[in-house]
Design a protein around this motif. Structure first.
Motif, mmCIF file in Angstrom:
data_model
loop_
_atom_site.group_PDB
_atom_site.id
_atom_site.type_symbol
_atom_site.label_atom_id
_atom_site.label_comp_id
_atom_site.label_asym_id
_atom_site.label_seq_id
_atom_site.Cartn_x
_atom_site.Cartn_y
_atom_site.Cartn_z
ATOM 1 N N LEU A 100 0.871 -1.167 0.000
ATOM 2 C CA LEU A 100 0.000 0.000 0.000
ATOM 3 C C LEU A 100 0.910 1.220 0.000
ATOM 4 O O LEU A 100 1.574 1.506 0.988
ATOM 5 N N GLY A 142 1.886 5.345 -0.875
ATOM 6 C CA GLY A 142 1.297 6.676 -0.860
ATOM 7 C C GLY A 142 2.205 7.630 -0.137
ATOM 8 O O GLY A 142 3.078 7.222 0.625
ATOM 9 N N LYS A 162 -2.435 5.951 4.565
ATOM 10 C CA LYS A 162 -1.981 4.559 4.711
ATOM 11 C C LYS A 162 -2.216 4.051 6.132
ATOM 12 O O LYS A 162 -2.831 3.014 6.350
ATOM 13 N N SER A 163 -1.700 4.816 7.087
ATOM 14 C CA SER A 163 -1.822 4.367 8.480
ATOM 15 C C SER A 163 -3.276 4.317 8.917
ATOM 16 O O SER A 163 -3.686 3.383 9.612
ATOM 17 N N THR A 166 -5.817 3.694 7.087
ATOM 18 C CA THR A 166 -6.426 2.500 6.515
ATOM 19 C C THR A 166 -6.160 1.293 7.409
ATOM 20 O O THR A 166 -7.079 0.562 7.793
ATOM 21 N N GLU A 201 2.912 1.828 12.998
ATOM 22 C CA GLU A 201 3.933 2.667 12.405
ATOM 23 C C GLU A 201 4.941 3.146 13.448
ATOM 24 O O GLU A 201 6.143 3.088 13.245
ATOM 25 N N ASP A 229 2.981 -1.437 9.116
ATOM 26 C CA ASP A 229 2.856 -0.020 8.795
ATOM 27 C C ASP A 229 4.232 0.641 8.756
ATOM 28 O O ASP A 229 4.850 0.847 9.797
ATOM 29 N N GLU A 230 4.698 0.936 7.561
ATOM 30 C CA GLU A 230 5.983 1.602 7.340
ATOM 31 C C GLU A 230 7.113 1.055 8.201
ATOM 32 O O GLU A 230 7.716 1.781 8.984
ATOM 33 N N SER A 250 2.352 -1.319 4.254
ATOM 34 C CA SER A 250 2.257 0.096 3.907
ATOM 35 C C SER A 250 3.667 0.654 3.902
ATOM 36 O O SER A 250 4.428 0.425 4.832
ATOM 37 N N GLN A 279 6.661 3.756 2.217
ATOM 38 C CA GLN A 279 7.080 4.858 1.362
ATOM 39 C C GLN A 279 8.343 4.472 0.614
ATOM 40 O O GLN A 279 8.709 5.098 -0.358
#
Lengths: 619, 234
Positions: free
Chosen positions: B33, B35, B41-42, B44, B84, B159-160, B190, B192
């Motif tokens: 994911l 963005g 993202k987080s 979601t 995250e 998450d990231e 998720s 970047q």
């Protein structure tokens, strides 16, 4: 030397039950974030149940220890029931409403205890095997106190093992730090909360039960212990069991030595120590960084705006309606109406402190009572006329608020709230103990208005005028730059400071303004009643104010007016029908919290807004 | 484990953060994911596990509707979530952190023990008794993943995970995530960091301003430079 040792041991013995109660309070707060006012009620129930079980059901001779344990277990079960039936419904509500609900429980338990056990003190038996005294350094020292001295460290050790060595304890510690994350790892919060509540209630019940052989059981011990426990928790640090242990010893020792050295200043000593600790370590000796109380509902509240034309007309109509009241009403109705207006003023000042300035106070009675005492002392000792006494009352309240506020603005959230309660309690005990000046519990009589204001009608108008004026001034302040500054500090300390607002200064003045206006209410109250007693400084007054503000909706301009009106009327009407009005009010408070978690005005206001918006969209 | 998200919306007060986000995660698949910062993202991921209070839409896990299930129940159903900001229990030791995440073994999902996790993340082994607040950021990132794995999840949302980590650590992390993929875990990642996403993702969903703007295979995503330029370039 021997005397010092004995006195020290005495202190240790009295620290035991204080520790048990504070530890439970602290553990429950850590996990559920609920400041459980009802914790003192658990303590009291533990004591009464132990009395009944030891004296009655199990027989006095052999049943002492089983009775004590059974009482603690019974309280634990009650605590569990309370959590499942009530608290579980309101975990989503703002913290202050949860507090209100637990205070509803306090009121209910107070009356239930009176109903079941009656008003007289109950004296428990001596503990079998631990009667009598041992000789220590030439002094007689009660054997039972030795047991209590040992009990504290034993419980501390047991709790330590529980939290370090069991999976349950590790889960509790994890949830204390980050509830959401624990849930995201599959930790069942519901079960954890209930079990924590059961443990906390057990400790409080045990604390109450074990002091049975030491002190008489009476029906005001709930508030006494909860106030002390708040002080302990503030000194020790919320969420820390070891901190609670250290602080209860400090507090108990201060009391033990204070009483023999300077009985009059014991409380001042306690307060000084607390002040020093808090100024040096704002989160207590072993506390965690911050536990903020959310005043709002968590959802961003719309900012307070000057009220609509319609709302202003309503208030105006209310004032007009009151102005013609003396035409139709008799003296009794007038005096009731006067009293309600005084409490409207009190509630407005508290809302200014909580809603506008963002400082939650559990001890607003301090300002109210200082106002009343300021006026009464001026009349009693200086023979001053009403007008001067009135100013003296406001002055004393403002001065008191400046002193209390100086300490309070150094803290925030729960710590601030508990500190206000502690200060109010100190003011209460000064008034209660300083016979020479305040007359102690005999109060100060003969505080009558000047001749021109003596008639109920004139005094009614005087109160109406003062209250209306105060309302206008406070509104003016709310929408002046100073008021914006207060709200900025409430919403974000960091951002407010970054744009150059001196946060402490602004909040300090805010505290003083709220205190001064509460003092106005207190002064009027003194002249209405013609007398002042320490009750005006006591916990119930603070809590009445809280209930009024929260019922009305903390962020609603006219909330405190409606809240004070509804609550005070309810109180007066109920008190005329039944002696057990606390029970009824407790049930009503709980019902209201469960039904309207945003407060009455908040609830109807939101619906009204929606309705108006729909109508506007349709047209 | 299959995860389906239908038309998920999330709100913060009066502001809407997510607009009809739909995602599909098939068994044993890694969906990236992607963005920009603040794209949603987080939110979601948080909404899926029930940590965003105001939400609507439907979340289905292996045919079971979990939209409004309590967060703990979602975790117990086998959906692991790695936040995250790591959210390590700093007051607990490393071993205690792992203990909090422990759940009974689940059929159809790899069963982890403290020992096998220390094998996957060798750095953690020596830190077992240290307070988790005292270990480095990279070690904390390993710990937060290990802690979630202790629940033997059948699907995992990360998450990231590479945020704020040194390249060498990111590489280690990528290897560990690949190992998880090979064991059959479904992973929603998720990110970047395009490099990491390319290395392990099967499919890509791109989110921008709370809306899904692209869905496709990693190959489709890689063949069209304009996509990443339009939605991801800063």
């Amino acid at each position: 030397m021997a005397f010092v040792v004995i006195q020290f041991l005495n202190g240790l013995a009295s620290a035991a039950d204080l520790f048990l109660v504070s530890a439970g309070l602290s553990i429950i707060f850590g996990v559920t974030r609920i400041v459980n006012f009802a914790h003192g009620s658990f303590y009291m129930l533990g004591a009464y149940l132990a009395f009944t079980l030891v004296e009655g059901v199990f027989g006095p001779a052999f049943g002492f220890w089983p009775g004590i344990v059974a009482a603690a277990i019974a309280v634990a079960v009650l605590g569990g029931l309370l959590e499942v039936t009530l608290l579980r419904r309101i975990y989503q509500a703002p913290e202050l409403f949860q507090l209100l609900a637990t205070f509803g429980v306090v009121l209910i338990v107070q009356d239930l205890v009176l109903l079941v056990w009656g008003p007289e003190d109950r004296i428990g038996p001596r503990a079998p095997g631990l009667e009598g005294a041992v000789s220590l350094l030439g002094h007689q020292f009660p054997r039972y106190d030795l047991f209590l001295i040992a009990l504290g460290p034993i419980v501390l050790g047991a709790l330590f093992l529980l939290f370090r060595r069991t999976r349950w304890g590790i889960l509790v510690r994890a949830a204390t730090q980050d509830r959401e994350m624990a849930a995201a790892l599959g930790v069942n919060e519901r079960w954890l909360f209930t079990s924590v509540f059961v443990l906390g209630a057990f400790l409080a019940g045990l604390g109450g039960a074990v002091q049975l052989p030491r002190e008489a059981v009476h029906h005001t011990m709930d508030l006494e212990i909860i106030v002390e426990a708040f002080v302990v928790v503030v000194i020790g640090g919320l969420g820390s069991v070891t901190g609670a242990f250290l602080a209860s010893i400090i507090l108990a020792e201060l009391n033990a030595f204070g009483i023999v050295i300077f009985p009059e200043v014991t409380l001042v000593l306690v307060f000084l120590v607390m002040a020093v600790v808090l100024v040096i370590r704002p989160t207590g000796l072993l506390g965690r960084p911050e536990f903020a109380i959310r005043a709002a509902s968590g959802v961003a509240e719309p900012p307070i705006t000057p009220q609509s034309e319609a709302a202003r007309n309503w208030v105006f109509a209310g004032v007009l309606g009151l102005a013609v009241l003396p035409v139709v009403a008799d003296a009794y109705v007038l005096s009731v109406a006067t009293e309600i207006m005084i409490f409207v003023l009190f509630a407005i000042s508290l809302q200014f402190l909580m809603g506008i300035s963002g400082m939650v106070s559990f001890g607003h009675a301090a300002s109210f009572g200082l106002g009343a005492y300021g006026a009464a002392l001026m009349i009693k000792h200086a023979g001053a006329p009403m007008e001067l006494a009135f100013l003296a009352g406001i002055g004393l309240a403002a001065l008191g608020a400046l002193v209390i506020g100086w300490f309070c603005v150094r803290l925030s959230g729960v710590y601030l709230a508990m500190l206000t309660l502690a200060f109010a309690q100190i003011a209460w005990s000064v008034a209660f103990q300083w016979y020479g000046v305040t007359g102690g519990d005999n109060g100060i009589l003969g505080v009558w208005p000047a001749a021109w204001a003596a008639s109920p009608i004139v005094f009614f108008y005087l109160t109406l005028a003062v209250t209306t004026l105060a309302l206008v001034i406070l509104r003016r302040i709310i929408f002046a730059p100073f008021g914006f500054g207060l709200r900025a500090c409430r919403d974000s300390v960091l951002r407010a400071e970054a744009i150059g607002i001196d946060r402490r200064q602004v909040q300090w003045f805010g505290f003083a303004v709220a205190g001064a206006f509460a003092g106005v209410a207190g002064t009027l109250y003194a002249f209405l009643k013609g007398s002042v007693f320490p009750d005006v400084l006591a916990v119930p007054v603070s809590v009445d104010g809280l209930v009024m503000v929260l019922l009305g909706g903390i962020q609603r301009l006219n909330g405190p007016i409606v809240g004070a009106l509804v609550y005070k009327l309810l109180q007066i009407v109920l008190a005329s029908y039944t002696d057990y009005w606390r029970l009824v009010i407790g049930v009503i408070i709980i019902g209201l919290v469960v039904a309207f978690p945003q407060g009455i005005v908040g609830f109807f206001g939101t619906r009204l807004d929606t309705l108006l918006m729909q109508r506007r969209n349709n047209s | 484990m299959r995860l389906e998200v239908h038309k998920l919306c999330a709100f913060c007060g009066r502001a809407q953060i997510l607009f009809d986000v739909s995602l599909k995660l098939e068994r044993g698949e890694v969906v990236a994911l992607l963005g920009r910062n603040g794209a949603g993202k987080s939110t979601t991921l948080k909404s899926i596990v029930g940590l965003v209070e105001q939400r609507s839409g439907r979340v289905v896990l292996d045919g079971r509707d979990i939209t409004y299930a309590p967060t703990a129940q979602i975790a117990r159903a086998g959906l692991g979530y790695v936040p995250e900001d790591r959210r390590i229990f700093t007051e607990l030791t490393v071993a205690e952190n792992l203990l909090v995440g422990r759940q009974p073994p689940r059929s159809g999902a790899p069963a982890w023990t403290e020992k096998s996790l220390f094998h996957l993340f060798p750095n953690l082994a020596e830190l077992s008794d240290r307070p988790a607040g005292e270990i480095s950021g990279g070690e904390q990132q390993m710990l937060t993943i290990a802690r979630t794995l202790m629940g033997n999840p059948a699907a995992l949302m990360l998450d990231e995970p590479s945020e704020g980590l040194a390249p060498l650590i990111v590489e280690q992390l990528g290897k560990a995530i690949l190992t998880l993929k090979q064991q059959g875990l479904s992973i929603l990642l998720s990110e970047q960091n395009l490099h990491l996403a390319r290395a392990i993702g099967d499919r890509v969903s791109i989110i921008e301003k709370g809306r899904i703007r692209f869905e496709g295979t990693m190959a489709e995503f890689g063949s069209d430079q304009t996509i990443s330029r339009t939605f991801l370039a800063v």
